[in-house]
Design a protein around this motif. Structure first.
Motif, PDB file in Angstrom:
ATOM      1  N   PRO A 150     -13.224  -7.392  -6.583  1.00  0.00           N
ATOM      2  CA  PRO A 150     -12.965  -6.043  -7.086  1.00  0.00           C
ATOM      3  C   PRO A 150     -11.959  -5.330  -6.190  1.00  0.00           C
ATOM      4  CG  PRO A 150     -14.934  -6.012  -5.758  1.00  0.00           C
ATOM      5  CD  PRO A 150     -14.407  -7.430  -5.708  1.00  0.00           C
ATOM      6  N   VAL A 151     -11.601  -4.111  -6.582  1.00  0.00           N
ATOM      7  CA  VAL A 151     -10.787  -3.230  -5.746  1.00  0.00           C
ATOM      8  C   VAL A 151     -11.660  -2.055  -5.332  1.00  0.00           C
ATOM      9  CG1 VAL A 151      -8.763  -1.719  -5.673  1.00  0.00           C
ATOM     10  CG2 VAL A 151      -8.628  -3.907  -6.836  1.00  0.00           C
ATOM     11  N   GLN A 152     -11.515  -1.638  -4.074  1.00  0.00           N
ATOM     12  CA  GLN A 152     -12.342  -0.552  -3.558  1.00  0.00           C
ATOM     13  C   GLN A 152     -11.629   0.783  -3.715  1.00  0.00           C
ATOM     14  OE1 GLN A 152     -13.780   0.870   0.772  1.00  0.00           O
ATOM     15  NE2 GLN A 152     -14.306  -1.254   0.318  1.00  0.00           N
ATOM     16  N   TYR A 159      -5.721  -1.895   0.134  1.00  0.00           N
ATOM     17  CA  TYR A 159      -4.580  -2.505  -0.547  1.00  0.00           C
ATOM     18  C   TYR A 159      -4.329  -3.951  -0.158  1.00  0.00           C
ATOM     19  CZ  TYR A 159      -3.219   1.899  -2.633  1.00  0.00           C
ATOM     20  OH  TYR A 159      -3.198   3.032  -3.397  1.00  0.00           O
ATOM     21  N   ASN A 160      -4.856  -4.422   0.925  1.00  0.00           N
ATOM     22  CA  ASN A 160      -4.663  -5.820   1.309  1.00  0.00           C
ATOM     23  C   ASN A 160      -5.807  -6.244   2.204  1.00  0.00           C
ATOM     24  OD1 ASN A 160      -4.076  -4.611   3.766  1.00  0.00           O
ATOM     25  ND2 ASN A 160      -1.870  -4.941   3.615  1.00  0.00           N
ATOM     26  N   PHE A 161      -5.624  -7.331   2.927  1.00  0.00           N
ATOM     27  CA  PHE A 161      -6.703  -7.851   3.757  1.00  0.00           C
ATOM     28  C   PHE A 161      -6.718  -7.245   5.158  1.00  0.00           C
ATOM     29  CE2 PHE A 161      -6.284 -11.478   0.719  1.00  0.00           C
ATOM     30  CZ  PHE A 161      -7.569 -11.416   0.215  1.00  0.00           C
ATOM     31  N   THR A 195       0.836   5.932  -6.324  1.00  0.00           N
ATOM     32  CA  THR A 195       0.364   5.502  -5.010  1.00  0.00           C
ATOM     33  C   THR A 195       1.547   5.048  -4.173  1.00  0.00           C
ATOM     34  OG1 THR A 195      -0.014   3.222  -5.735  1.00  0.00           O
ATOM     35  CG2 THR A 195      -1.862   4.744  -5.900  1.00  0.00           C
ATOM     36  N   ASP A 196       1.456   5.324  -2.876  1.00  0.00           N
ATOM     37  CA  ASP A 196       2.476   4.908  -1.922  1.00  0.00           C
ATOM     38  C   ASP A 196       1.748   4.360  -0.704  1.00  0.00           C
ATOM     39  OD1 ASP A 196       4.501   4.599  -0.065  1.00  0.00           O
ATOM     40  OD2 ASP A 196       5.477   6.504  -0.518  1.00  0.00           O
ATOM     41  N   PHE A 197       1.749   3.037  -0.566  1.00  0.00           N
ATOM     42  CA  PHE A 197       1.078   2.358   0.542  1.00  0.00           C
ATOM     43  C   PHE A 197       2.123   1.816   1.501  1.00  0.00           C
ATOM     44  CE2 PHE A 197      -0.122  -1.790   2.332  1.00  0.00           C
ATOM     45  CZ  PHE A 197      -1.227  -1.437   3.091  1.00  0.00           C
ATOM     46  N   ARG A 198       1.993   2.169   2.781  1.00  0.00           N
ATOM     47  CA  ARG A 198       2.933   1.701   3.802  1.00  0.00           C
ATOM     48  C   ARG A 198       2.146   1.106   4.964  1.00  0.00           C
ATOM     49  NH1 ARG A 198       7.932   6.004   3.886  1.00  0.00           N
ATOM     50  NH2 ARG A 198       7.649   6.816   1.767  1.00  0.00           N
ATOM     51  N   GLU A 199       2.663  -0.007   5.467  1.00  0.00           N
ATOM     52  CA  GLU A 199       2.013  -0.647   6.601  1.00  0.00           C
ATOM     53  C   GLU A 199       3.040  -1.148   7.596  1.00  0.00           C
ATOM     54  OE1 GLU A 199      -1.696  -3.291   6.539  1.00  0.00           O
ATOM     55  OE2 GLU A 199      -0.090  -4.787   6.720  1.00  0.00           O
ATOM     56  N   PHE A 230      -3.892  -5.403 -14.125  1.00  0.00           N
ATOM     57  CA  PHE A 230      -2.597  -5.694 -13.499  1.00  0.00           C
ATOM     58  C   PHE A 230      -2.668  -5.151 -12.084  1.00  0.00           C
ATOM     59  CE2 PHE A 230       1.491  -3.656 -12.326  1.00  0.00           C
ATOM     60  CZ  PHE A 230       2.280  -4.785 -12.177  1.00  0.00           C
ATOM     61  N   LEU A 231      -2.520  -6.022 -11.084  1.00  0.00           N
ATOM     62  CA  LEU A 231      -2.685  -5.606  -9.697  1.00  0.00           C
ATOM     63  C   LEU A 231      -1.544  -6.142  -8.832  1.00  0.00           C
ATOM     64  CD1 LEU A 231      -4.455  -4.222  -7.549  1.00  0.00           C
ATOM     65  CD2 LEU A 231      -5.600  -6.421  -7.216  1.00  0.00           C
ATOM     66  N   PRO A 232      -0.566  -5.292  -8.487  1.00  0.00           N
ATOM     67  CA  PRO A 232       0.460  -5.728  -7.532  1.00  0.00           C
ATOM     68  C   PRO A 232      -0.194  -6.114  -6.208  1.00  0.00           C
ATOM     69  CG  PRO A 232       1.089  -3.674  -8.585  1.00  0.00           C
ATOM     70  CD  PRO A 232      -0.343  -3.928  -8.956  1.00  0.00           C
TER      71      PRO A 232
END
Length: 698
Positions: free
Chosen positions: A112-114, A123-125, A381-385, A487-489
């Motif tokens: 699932p997605v949290q 968004y990732n591991f 959404t804007d996710f940056r790492e 659909f999950l990028p």
């Protein structure tokens, strides 16, 4: 369409269930009218928002959804997010056993997605501070694909944790917990109108914990504070929420070798608490700060607007030393006596920043005999790492006399910066006919851009659909059928610099919901899911992640909750899932059961309250959880992990202003693994845990 070959133990597990408590989409919480706890209510959840983004009755929602309230998961002794789901149908809550790295659960065999408060959190591991359950009012679980409303929705579904929010009713509590592994926790929650105002209310939730863990040398320390403020006007509501969290721990999973645990010779089995790292090296320190704005406004009785916005800033340092079972999974020892293992090192320091917004207009109107609730919205959404890492080898260790000192921390090397943005336009129409039949239609268009420093940008566009029909055919029995897509990028790249493909999936589900009385809800469902581009461990390199070709998952679920007269609560669930790999770049797993995935899950929980004198109340609770065995298929090594059954218990005494409670999880202290893998390592399960809580209410 749906054909199953149930495990031979299915009949036994079904016999564990209370006949009147078979279902699929519920949650229930129970607390007697005499109780004085914060926000005390007696309720079997009847409504939820996760499935439709509107306040919709569960019996009008053509998809399986469960709601677990704080009263219920507190009764069951949940200490983290994944543990709140231990009694939910179709959910393997502790997918990797005792694991501090994250809340790893699977739904219908898939990931699932949290989400937190309706907005995606992970968004990732990369490790991030895990949600504090004392700060949650409920957890909603939507099973199956769900991209039409959320865009970033995995095939397994959505776990949506809902934070505590201000109440205009004055209430407060402070509690002290003492328990196994030197657990000491101070917690408090106070809410109410500010200065007697009818427009402003506030809430403050806090936790300070100093604790050890089952695994030797590992701490589980936390500081958590969450203030919130609500303003309500004649037609508008505004809530501001903030949180600060600081965790200090390390990886509780030590990846103990199969050869010294599940398949150990007599007298050579390692204790699950064995620590094979280095106390001065291993750490998982996380700091997360968030700010959230929730706003809604009703223009009139027919048109309303909702706008949600959140920003998260998270920094984590994770480093560990773990045994090298991967070079030779069946015979990992490097000495003739079978005691010494080589060890590997890994470290990562991600700095994540996440901006999420969701804006929608809701229209209520009629066209002839049909009542419509039309929802149209846009989310972003804007996710940056920015991250750095290291990996390598270090000194060997004698697993039967583990001593490790003086290990030098390698220099971190910068990883390519990652950024993923996603914009989605969605529309949904909930059409109600004769107050008996509901048709849900939805469509969404997503535009996602994944940026990896040094690589060309990747752009993905997708359209997803949803259709569902549910109707009351009499006696409050509501059969339903639905079709949903996901659909999950997938941000990031593999170890060799290859960008990940988006995950896609679709599901067909049929079922029936029955609400014989208001304080009961029973559901049965059957489903078939197809998922592509799922991330898994690389069979050739444990540090790499690859995407398998296709997963097929089908199954049945039964779940129910009932609050009887006399303060007696029962919940029960059973699920059978057949997930297999239908396409893969790793030939041995094609046509096989999905690795590390139990086929059968069953649970039952019962709690009863008794009056003791005029102002005292005694409550007792007892529950059982069955988790089926798993299989892990490798190129030349297949590992089978046995099933296990665990028992949980509650004993609570309520006084006018005080509550004394004792929770015991894994009452019989059963030793188990969840699971063991063909890589040669085992994931230890949770041992017996006893926690006593003293709460003063004011």
């Amino acid at each position: 369409m749906f054909r199953f070959a149930p495990h031979r133990r299915t009949a036994l597990m079904l016999s564990l269930l209370v006949p009147s408590a078979l279902s699929s989409a519920i949650a229930q919480a129970q607390s007697s009218d005499e109780a004085h706890a914060l926000d005390a209510v007696t309720v079997v959840a009847e409504r939820a928002t996760t499935a439709t983004k509107t306040d919709t009755a569960l019996t009008e929602t053509p998809q399986a959804i469960s709601v677990v309230t704080s009263a219920l998961f507190t009764d069951r002794g949940a200490q983290n997010l994944q543990e709140t789901l231990r009694y939910s149908a179709g959910v393997a809550a502790d997918a990797w056993g005792l694991d501090t790295r994250g809340d790893a659960s699977t739904i219908r065999g898939l990931d699932p997605v949290q989400y937190l408060d309706g907005m995606r959190k992970l968004y990732n591991f990369s490790p991030m501070a895990r949600p504090e359950v004392y700060g949650l009012e409920r957890v909603e679980v939507l099973r199956g694909p769900s991209s039409v409303l959320y865009g970033a929705g995995a095939t397994g579904g959505i776990i949506n944790a809902m934070s505590k929010r201000p109440s205009f009713r004055k209430a407060g509590e402070i509690g002290l917990q003492l328990g196994s592994f030197d657990r000491k926790q101070l917690q408090g929650d106070i809410t109410g109108a500010l200065g007697g105002s009818e427009q402003w209310a506030g809430r403050l939730v806090g936790v300070v914990r100093d604790s050890g863990m089952q695994t030797d040398e590992i701490d589980d320390d936390r500081i958590y504070i969450a203030p919130s403020l609500t303003w309500r006007g004649e037609r508008s509501n505004l809530t501001l929420m903030a949180s600060y969290q600081r965790d200090r721990t390390a990886s509780s999973q030590q990846f103990l070798p199969v050869a010294a645990t599940l398949k150990a010779p007599p007298g050579r089995k390692l204790d699950p608490s064995t620590f094979l790292g280095d106390k001065d090296f291993d750490k998982l320190d996380a700091r997360a700060v968030s700010a959230t704005v929730l706003f809604d406004h009703s223009f009139n009785d027919a048109v309303s607007w909702r706008s949600n916005l959140r920003y998260i800033d998270s920094k984590t340092e994770f480093r560990e030393i773990f045994p090298d079972t991967y070079s030779n999974p069946t015979h990992p020892f490097i000495d003739a006596d079978g005691r010494v293992l080589n060890r590997l090192t890994y470290g990562v320091k991600p700095h994540d920043r996440v901006l999420t917004s969701d804006n929608s207009l809701q229209f209520s109107f009629a066209t002839g005999a049909f009542q419509h609730v039309l929802l149209a919205g846009v989310d972003y959404t804007d996710f940056r790492e920015a991250s750095s890492s290291f990996s390598g080898v270090t000194t060997p260790i004698d697993v039967y006399n583990p001593v490790s000192t003086g290990v030098t921390v390698p220099a971190y090397q910068a990883l390519p910066d990652q950024r993923t943005t996603q914009t989605g336009l969605y529309v949904q129409d909930q059409i109600r006919y004769a107050d008996r039949v509901s048709l849900v239609l939805g469509a969404r268009r997503d535009h996602a851009v994944s940026e990896t420093q040094g690589l060309p940008d990747r752009t993905d566009n997708a359209t997803t659909y949803r259709v569902g029909l549910i109707g009351d055919v009499g006696a409050n029995v509501s059969p339903y059928v639905s079709y949903t897509e996901s659909f999950l990028p997938v941000p990031g790249q593999d170890l060799y610099g290859n960008a990940f493909e988006p995950m896609r999936g679709h599901q067909v589900e049929v079922g029936v919901k029955w609400q014989p009385v208001r304080n009961a809800l029973l559901t049965a469902s059957a489903y078939r899911i197809t998922e592509t581009n799922r991330q898994t461990n690389d069979p050739d390199n444990v540090l790499n992640t690859v995407q398998t070709g296709e997963i097929q998952s089908k199954g049945i679920e039964l779940e129910g909750a009932y609050v009887f007269d006399g303060d007696f609560t029962v919940t029960a669930s059973y699920s059978h899932n057949e997930a297999e790999v239908s396409k893969s770049n790793f030939a041995p797993e094609v046509g096989q059961r999905l690795n590390d995935t139990p086929q059968d899950l069953a649970s039952v929980w019962a709690a009863k309250g008794f009056a003791v004198g005029d102002d005292k109340r005694l409550r007792v609770g007892l529950g059982g959880r069955y988790v089926g065995g798993t299989v892990s298929v490798g190129a030349s090594n297949t590992v089978r992990t046995p099933s296990y059954t665990l028992v949980d218990a509650l004993l609570e005494l309520e006084l006018p202003s005080w509550t004394f409670a004792v929770n015991v999880n894994n009452l019989l202290d059963k030793e188990y693994f969840a699971p063991c893998r063909n890589f040669g390592d085992c994931f230890s399960g949770n041992p017996r845990s006893v926690v006593g809580t003293v709460t003063y209410r004011f």
